[in-house]
Design a protein around this motif. Structure first.
Motif, PDB file in Angstrom:
ATOM      1  N   THR A  11       0.889  -1.216  -0.005  1.00  0.00           N
ATOM      2  CA  THR A  11       0.041   0.041   0.126  1.00  0.00           C
ATOM      3  C   THR A  11       1.017   1.238  -0.046  1.00  0.00           C
ATOM      4  O   THR A  11       1.892   1.285   0.602  1.00  0.00           O
ATOM      5  CB  THR A  11      -1.067   0.029   1.098  1.00  0.00           C
ATOM      6  N   THR A  12       0.615   2.203  -0.827  1.00  0.00           N
ATOM      7  CA  THR A  12       1.194   3.196  -0.791  1.00  0.00           C
ATOM      8  C   THR A  12       0.459   4.562  -0.360  1.00  0.00           C
ATOM      9  O   THR A  12      -0.648   4.405   0.095  1.00  0.00           O
ATOM     10  CB  THR A  12       1.527   3.908  -2.374  1.00  0.00           C
ATOM     11  N   ASP A  13       0.873   5.929   0.002  1.00  0.00           N
ATOM     12  CA  ASP A  13       0.254   6.792   0.547  1.00  0.00           C
ATOM     13  C   ASP A  13      -0.318   7.834  -0.498  1.00  0.00           C
ATOM     14  O   ASP A  13      -0.858   8.960   0.080  1.00  0.00           O
ATOM     15  CB  ASP A  13       1.191   7.479   1.304  1.00  0.00           C
ATOM     16  N   GLY A  14      -0.336   7.244  -1.504  1.00  0.00           N
ATOM     17  CA  GLY A  14      -1.064   8.490  -2.622  1.00  0.00           C
ATOM     18  C   GLY A  14      -1.000   7.700  -4.045  1.00  0.00           C
ATOM     19  O   GLY A  14      -0.410   6.776  -4.205  1.00  0.00           O
ATOM     20  N   PRO A  15      -1.759   8.299  -4.882  1.00  0.00           N
ATOM     21  CA  PRO A  15      -1.964   7.640  -6.067  1.00  0.00           C
ATOM     22  C   PRO A  15      -0.613   7.986  -6.970  1.00  0.00           C
ATOM     23  O   PRO A  15      -0.469   7.295  -7.933  1.00  0.00           O
ATOM     24  CB  PRO A  15      -3.012   8.517  -6.861  1.00  0.00           C
ATOM     25  N   ALA A  16       0.220   9.146  -6.737  1.00  0.00           N
ATOM     26  CA  ALA A  16       1.020   9.215  -7.593  1.00  0.00           C
ATOM     27  C   ALA A  16       2.507   8.141  -7.149  1.00  0.00           C
ATOM     28  O   ALA A  16       3.509   8.123  -7.563  1.00  0.00           O
ATOM     29  CB  ALA A  16       1.798  10.834  -7.076  1.00  0.00           C
ATOM     30  N   ARG A  17       2.271   7.432  -6.013  1.00  0.00           N
ATOM     31  CA  ARG A  17       3.263   6.531  -5.660  1.00  0.00           C
ATOM     32  C   ARG A  17       4.502   7.049  -5.501  1.00  0.00           C
ATOM     33  O   ARG A  17       5.538   6.572  -5.853  1.00  0.00           O
ATOM     34  CB  ARG A  17       3.157   5.358  -6.646  1.00  0.00           C
ATOM     35  N   ARG A  18       4.612   8.257  -4.837  1.00  0.00           N
ATOM     36  CA  ARG A  18       5.931   8.948  -4.512  1.00  0.00           C
ATOM     37  C   ARG A  18       6.688   7.854  -3.517  1.00  0.00           C
ATOM     38  O   ARG A  18       5.947   7.701  -2.298  1.00  0.00           O
ATOM     39  CB  ARG A  18       5.745  10.304  -4.142  1.00  0.00           C
ATOM     40  N   ILE A  19       7.822   7.742  -3.742  1.00  0.00           N
ATOM     41  CA  ILE A  19       8.522   6.874  -2.564  1.00  0.00           C
ATOM     42  C   ILE A  19       9.765   7.540  -2.258  1.00  0.00           C
ATOM     43  O   ILE A  19      10.535   7.758  -3.191  1.00  0.00           O
ATOM     44  CB  ILE A  19       8.949   5.334  -3.265  1.00  0.00           C
ATOM     45  N   VAL A  43      -5.902  -7.133  10.582  1.00  0.00           N
ATOM     46  CA  VAL A  43      -7.014  -6.863  11.479  1.00  0.00           C
ATOM     47  C   VAL A  43      -7.817  -5.814  10.990  1.00  0.00           C
ATOM     48  O   VAL A  43      -6.951  -4.815  10.787  1.00  0.00           O
ATOM     49  CB  VAL A  43      -6.463  -6.950  12.955  1.00  0.00           C
ATOM     50  N   PRO A  44      -8.988  -5.818  11.048  1.00  0.00           N
ATOM     51  CA  PRO A  44      -9.766  -4.647  10.790  1.00  0.00           C
ATOM     52  C   PRO A  44      -9.323  -3.350  11.646  1.00  0.00           C
ATOM     53  O   PRO A  44      -9.041  -3.471  12.779  1.00  0.00           O
ATOM     54  CB  PRO A  44     -11.272  -4.987  10.988  1.00  0.00           C
ATOM     55  N   PRO A  45      -9.082  -2.218  10.920  1.00  0.00           N
ATOM     56  CA  PRO A  45      -8.530  -1.149  11.727  1.00  0.00           C
ATOM     57  C   PRO A  45      -9.388  -0.566  12.795  1.00  0.00           C
ATOM     58  O   PRO A  45      -8.935  -0.134  13.796  1.00  0.00           O
ATOM     59  CB  PRO A  45      -8.627   0.146  10.589  1.00  0.00           C
ATOM     60  N   ALA A  46     -10.943  -1.028  12.818  1.00  0.00           N
ATOM     61  CA  ALA A  46     -11.810  -0.468  13.852  1.00  0.00           C
ATOM     62  C   ALA A  46     -11.342  -1.297  15.204  1.00  0.00           C
ATOM     63  O   ALA A  46     -11.561  -0.906  16.319  1.00  0.00           O
ATOM     64  CB  ALA A  46     -13.171  -0.707  13.489  1.00  0.00           C
ATOM     65  N   ALA A  96      -1.150   2.479  14.018  1.00  0.00           N
ATOM     66  CA  ALA A  96      -0.477   1.204  14.285  1.00  0.00           C
ATOM     67  C   ALA A  96      -0.898   0.248  12.700  1.00  0.00           C
ATOM     68  O   ALA A  96      -0.037  -0.382  12.141  1.00  0.00           O
ATOM     69  CB  ALA A  96      -0.756   0.617  15.401  1.00  0.00           C
ATOM     70  N   THR A  97      -2.060   0.486  12.669  1.00  0.00           N
ATOM     71  CA  THR A  97      -2.823  -0.351  11.369  1.00  0.00           C
ATOM     72  C   THR A  97      -1.865   0.338  10.099  1.00  0.00           C
ATOM     73  O   THR A  97      -1.581  -0.654   9.131  1.00  0.00           O
ATOM     74  CB  THR A  97      -4.220   0.078  11.149  1.00  0.00           C
ATOM     75  N   ASP A  98      -1.947   1.512   9.907  1.00  0.00           N
ATOM     76  CA  ASP A  98      -1.051   2.054   8.687  1.00  0.00           C
ATOM     77  C   ASP A  98       0.091   1.488   8.564  1.00  0.00           C
ATOM     78  O   ASP A  98       0.613   1.103   7.729  1.00  0.00           O
ATOM     79  CB  ASP A  98      -1.152   3.553   8.873  1.00  0.00           C
TER      80      ASP A  98
END
Length: 335
Positions: free
Chosen positions: A2-10, A152-155, A169-171
């Motif tokens: 999983t990335t932090d945005g659509p641009a996939r900036r790493i 595990v579900p974030p909730a 923690a989930t992220d």
């Protein structure tokens, strides 16, 4: 991954861990070595740092692991200091990687396409940012490794650790950490001191003075809305000698309970026999804003009661003065 945005900036981040008990001057020199690799260096006192390598890779024309090895050679040859280096696409991955490098030093680089497989088998307490109490809560629920935490579900995680801490923690278990490396010099510290009117030999007298410093430091930090990630204790002896050591707290705190436990550990580590003390200095270092400290659910009712009492005592001090109330041992020493 999983990335932090659509641009996939790493971004490419280096996390550096120096040996424990590193002197402040030597630590500053390590930071200078890092600044030769990249202009974007974030100090994490007392003995760690972050480096943004994205621009440095183009400048030096090499790969990330090679830059890590170059740093080790320089700190060893110039300073006599070996370092543990973790490199990854985010702060969480890099800091987790550096903690997995065995002492005295080495380099571990985790590529963007390796993050999920590499993090998965690690125990939850190995994930950077997971504190001891958080790890205990997760294990009690049956979540023992990072890979399981990521599924595990974030909730559910939010119910276990609290809203913000659970989301974070989930992220991070899923490799998501958009935080940038922010250039930062050594942060301010908070210090309190006690000078003995006569050379102190009595252990109870010294321990009471240290407790008084703990109370003063905790009050100072809370009034400044700050918390300390580490404590430094300095002992001054008759004849001009001294002893100093720094240890990191399990979690950033400004509470007397936490500060007292670490201060006593530092005093025990000094191994005093019949040393004639002339003074004590207790310093909170690597300070952060109180709003950056995660509020965790505690099952320790006694601790929760002490925190409520601490808040009430602070209000009394604000109204009547700092010396009007405090631990009995401190008042016995004063009398």
């Amino acid at each position: 991954m999983t990335t932090d945005g659509p641009a996939r900036r790493i971004s490419t981040v280096m996390h550096v861990r120096c040996p424990d008990r590193l002197g402040e001057e030597t630590y500053r020199r390590v930071l200078e070595e890092l600044s030769e690799l990249s202009p974007v260096v974030q100090a994490l006192p007392p003995s760690a740092a972050l480096v943004e390598l994205k621009g440095a890779l183009r400048y030096h024309g090499t790969d990330t692991r090679r830059l890590g090895e170059v740093l080790r050679v320089r700190t060893l040859s110039r300073l006599g200091v070996d370092v543990r280096v973790g490199i990854g696409p985010s702060i969480t991955v890099a800091a987790t990687a550096s903690a997995q490098v065995p002492a005295p030093g080495g380099v571990l680089a985790v590529g963007p396409d390796e993050v999920t497989d590499w993090l998965g088998p690690l125990p939850v307490d190995a994930l950077h940012g997971i504190g001891p109490r958080q790890a205990e809560a997760l294990r009690a629920y049956g979540i023992h490794n990072v890979g399981l935490l990521a599924t595990v579900p974030p909730a559910t995680v939010q119910r276990l650790l609290g809203g913000r801490a659970g989301r974070t923690a989930t992220d991070r278990a899923r490799g998501v950490d958009p935080r940038p490396v922010v250039p930062r010099a050594l942060p301010p510290t908070a210090s309190v001191r006690h000078t003995f009117p006569r050379h102190a030999l009595d252990g109870a007298t010294v321990r009471a003075a240290l407790l008084d410093l703990v109370v003063q430091l905790g009050l100072l930090l809370r009034r400044r809305d700050q918390a300390a990630r580490a404590l430094t204790l300095k002992l001054s002896f008759a004849g001009g000698g001294g002893w100093e050591q720094t240890r990191r707290l399990p979690e950033a705190s400004a509470h007397d309970d936490d500060l007292r436990a670490m201060a006593y550990q530092l005093m025990d580590a000094a191994g005093l026999q019949r040393g004639r003390l002339t003074g004590l200095t207790l310093k909170g270092t690597d300070l952060v804003g109180a709003d950056q400290v995660a509020q965790q659910i505690s099952l320790d009712e006694a601790r929760e009661a002490r925190l409520v009492a601490e808040d009430a005592v602070d209000r009394v001090r604000d109204k009547f003065g700092p010396g009007v109330i405090g631990p009995a041992a401190v008042f016995r020493r004063a009398s």
